[in-house]
Structure formats: structure tokens, C-alpha cells
Design an enzyme around this catalytic site. Structure first.
Site: not given
Ligand code: COA
Length: 317
Positions: A118, A242, A272
Site C-alpha cells: 500500500c 493511504h 482500501n
Molecule cells: N462484519 C461484521 N462483524 C465483523 C466483521 C464484519 N465484516 N469483521 C469482524 N467482525 C466482528 C468480529 O467477529 C468481532 O466480533 P466479536 O467482538 O463478537 O468477537 C468484532 O466484529 C470485532 O472484530 P475485529 O476483528 O476486532 O474488528 P476491528 O475493529 O479490528 O476491525 C478491521 C477490523 C479490519 C476493520 C480493522 O482491524 C482494520 O481496519 N485494521 C487495519 C487495516 C489496515 O490498515 N489495513 C491496511 C493495510 S494496507
């Protein structure tokens, strides 16, 4: 020269054209809601994304963006010395996708791919300025990605955050000082397990861990670029980070002390798009009148590797 020393920049370059390439299919959060265990509310709150474009090949999208960028610069394909394609989703292992794009556009100059995930567009921008410093006159620089081709679209975690698309700019050598004021590039390969895709496999991301590091990485890199030329964050006219998650953009913007209206946010419409996210946001800013000649613009990215990069520009020189 290392990324801690920007004092010896050669001949300058300025952006003279821009374009985008987006697949026509738009997938909304409601569309995802209909087939995955997710909701518009969750996606909007956790990521800021409302829709994304999905489809096409990396070459097809890059060709669209490249054509539009050449037209907007008023150049012909044969005017281009180098085509630089930032991508982490090449259509083939060999050759680089830039070969297909070069041939389709009718470019007669050199062509190569650059993969810094990215951060790829910022890396490519710095490389392009370097090439102009040693004699290249016109470079077509495109970020193009089809993340949907390496994502398990039946698995909600990543299916809701990724998007496909391309955007590019034309950089031309200029008599006066160019637009690049400073840059900062970095990498820490010991973190490659946080975000990767093996040959033939699907993208894996440790979202929480990437999130935890992303803000600090962006802020450090942006500050390095600012410190090199003694520009304060208050002096920035536009921040183009980004677009991985609206919450990351917001936290980085706040820590850098940049006011909200100066941060370009396009994740709501594109998701993204990896290497394409910064140029898509940059082109949107130009087209929406948010970025004018002479403005100070800060581009900052981070991604798999992990890699990171910032470029501080006085747009248009
Ligand atoms: N829809 C609904 N619920 C979802 C879900 C979705 N698409 N994905 C995960 N969940 C649920 C999980 O199961 C979890 O449930 P629980 O609390 O009952 O266990 C809850 O939502 C939280 O999950 P989590 O994985 O902790 O979510 P998060 O807040 O970390 O968000 C991302 C996930 C991917 C959006 C986040 O981690 C993120 O943006 N990370 C950075 C990504 C990034 O920068 N990538 C780029 C690199 S270039």
C-alpha cells in the site's frame, strides 16, 4: 543518499496530468449485507466505507487511468520515457503488468512494476523524481490494484474493506525547482507476517495488529518528511493518507495536528485499494478543487512488509 538526507535532489519534476480507472461495478454495503454476515452499520462505523468498485484486471484499470492521465497532460504515448506501475496484484507472475499496459497505451519508453504494497505509490513517486533527477523527462506513474483477485470474497473480514481501482499521474521535468520538497521511505520486514498473500492463496491480515501500528507509522513518517524541510503541520494545505480505514486517517490527522477539512478522505467511495488509494484520493482532490498549484500536500502511506512512505510536495512546483 538515505531517506534521512534529502538535500541533494537533482532536476525537478511537476505533476502535469492525472486520471483514474475504475471498474463499473459498484458494490455497496447493502450488497455485502445481503450475502455475508455483516451490516452497513458495522462496516461504516469500523471502517468508514460505504461502497467500493470491484472488477477488471490490474492492466485494464491501469490502461484506463493511463489514457486519461496522458490526455489530461496533453501528451502522446511516445512522449513518455518511463511507465512505472505500482501494484501488489500483478496479473501475471512474469512479465510485469507494466508490459501489458505499455503495449496497450503505445508507450515506447521503459516500463516496470514496483511492489511496496500500500506504500507503492509513494515509493514510486520518489523513484520517479529520482529518475527525473538523472535525466528522464516524462514519467507516467500509475497505481493499479485488483485486491478482489487475491481476497476470499466469501469471508467478511477482508471482503468488506478492499476495493479495485487505478489512478495515475504524469510527472514532467521542469526548469525550476520541482514539486518534491522531501520524502521518507521505510520498511520493517520482520512484520511481514501481519499482512501477506502466498502464491495462489488469499490475502491474510492481522487487522488489529496492523491497526495498532498504522497510526504510529504514518505519524512518524509524516513527521520525518516535515522535519527535513522545517515545514510545520499547520502549513499543510492537504493531507492525502493511504485510505485503509477512516479511523486510522482520523487518528493520524489528529496526532499530526492537521485540521479535519485538510484531510482527503475517499475510503467511503473506494474502500482500501492499496497502491491506488493515495493517487485516487489525490486525483479526487484535484478534480474537486481541493488541491491547487502551489499548495503544500503531504502524502503518507503504510502497508504490507511492513512498508511506509511520505512525500511532501509543493503541488505544481
Ligand atoms: N462484519 C461484521 N462483524 C465483523 C466483521 C464484519 N465484516 N469483521 C469482524 N467482525 C466482528 C468480529 O467477529 C468481532 O466480533 P466479536 O467482538 O463478537 O468477537 C468484532 O466484529 C470485532 O472484530 P475485529 O476483528 O476486532 O474488528 P476491528 O475493529 O479490528 O476491525 C478491521 C477490523 C479490519 C476493520 C480493522 O482491524 C482494520 O481496519 N485494521 C487495519 C487495516 C489496515 O490498515 N489495513 C491496511 C493495510 S494496507
Amino acid at each position: 543518499m538515505t531517506s534521512s538526507d534529502n538535500k541533494h535532489l537533482g532536476a525537478g519534476a511537476v505533476t502535469t496530468g492525472w486520471g483514474v480507472g475504475l471498474p463499473p461495478t459498484i458494490v455497496t454495503n447493502a450488497d455485502l449485507e445481503a450475502r455475508l454476515d455483516t451490516s452497513d452499520e458495522w462496516i461504516t462505523e469500523r471502517t468508514g466505507i460505504k461502497q467500493r468498485h470491484i472488477g477488471g484486471t490490474t492492466a485494464e484499470l491501469a490502461i484506463m487511468a493511463g489514457k486519461e492521465a496522458l490526455e489530461s497532460a496533453g501528451l502522446l504515448p511516445e512522449d513518455i520515457d518511463i511507465l512505472l506501475l505500482a501494484t501488489t496484484t500483478p496479473d501475471e507472475r512474469v512479465p510485469g503488468t507494466s508490459a501489458t499496459v505499455q503495449n496497450a497505451l503505445g508507450i515506447t519508453g521503459g516500463a516496470f512494476d514496483l511492489n511496496a504494497a500500500c506504500s507503492g505509490f509513494v515509493y514510486s513517486l520518489v523513484v520517479a523524481h529520482g529518475l527525473i533527477g538523472i535525466g528522464a523527462k516524462r514519467i507516467l506513474l500509475i497505481g493499479s490494484e485488483t485486491l478482489s483477485s487475491i481476497t476470499n470474497m466469501d469471508e467478511r473480514t477482508l471482503a468488506v474493506v478492499i476495493g479495485d481501482g487505478a489512478a495515475g499521474i504524469v510527472l514532467e521535468a521542469t526548469e525550476g525547482p520541482g514539486e518534491l520538497l522531501s520524502w521518507d521511505l521505510g520498511a520493517d520486514g520482520s512484520l511481514k507476517h501481519l499482512l501477506y498473500c502466498d502464491h495462489g492463496g488469499y490475502l491474510f491480515m492481522d487487522g488489529k495488529e496492523v491497526f495498532r501500528r498504522a497510526v504510529r507509522i504514518i505519524v512518524n513518517s509524516a513527521q520525518n518528511a516535515l522535519n527535513k524541510v522545517g515545514i510545520r503541520s499547520e502549513d499543510i494545505d492537504l493531507f492525502v493518507p493511504h485510505q485503509a480505514n477512516a479511523r486510522i486517517v482520523e487518528a493520524a490527522r489528529e496526532r499530526l495536528g492537521i485540521s479535519p477539512e485538510k484531510a482527503m478522505v475517499t475510503i467511503d467511495r473506494y474502500g482500501n485499494t492499496s497502491s491506488s488509494s493515495i493517487p485516487l484520493a489525490l486525483v479526487a482532490a484535484i478534480q474537486e478543487g481541493k488541491l491547487k498549484k502551489g499548495d503544500i500536500v503531504l502524502l503518507s502511506g503504510f502497508g504490507a512488509g511492513m512498508t511506509w512512505g511520505s512525500a511532501l510536495l509543493r503541488f505544481g512546483g
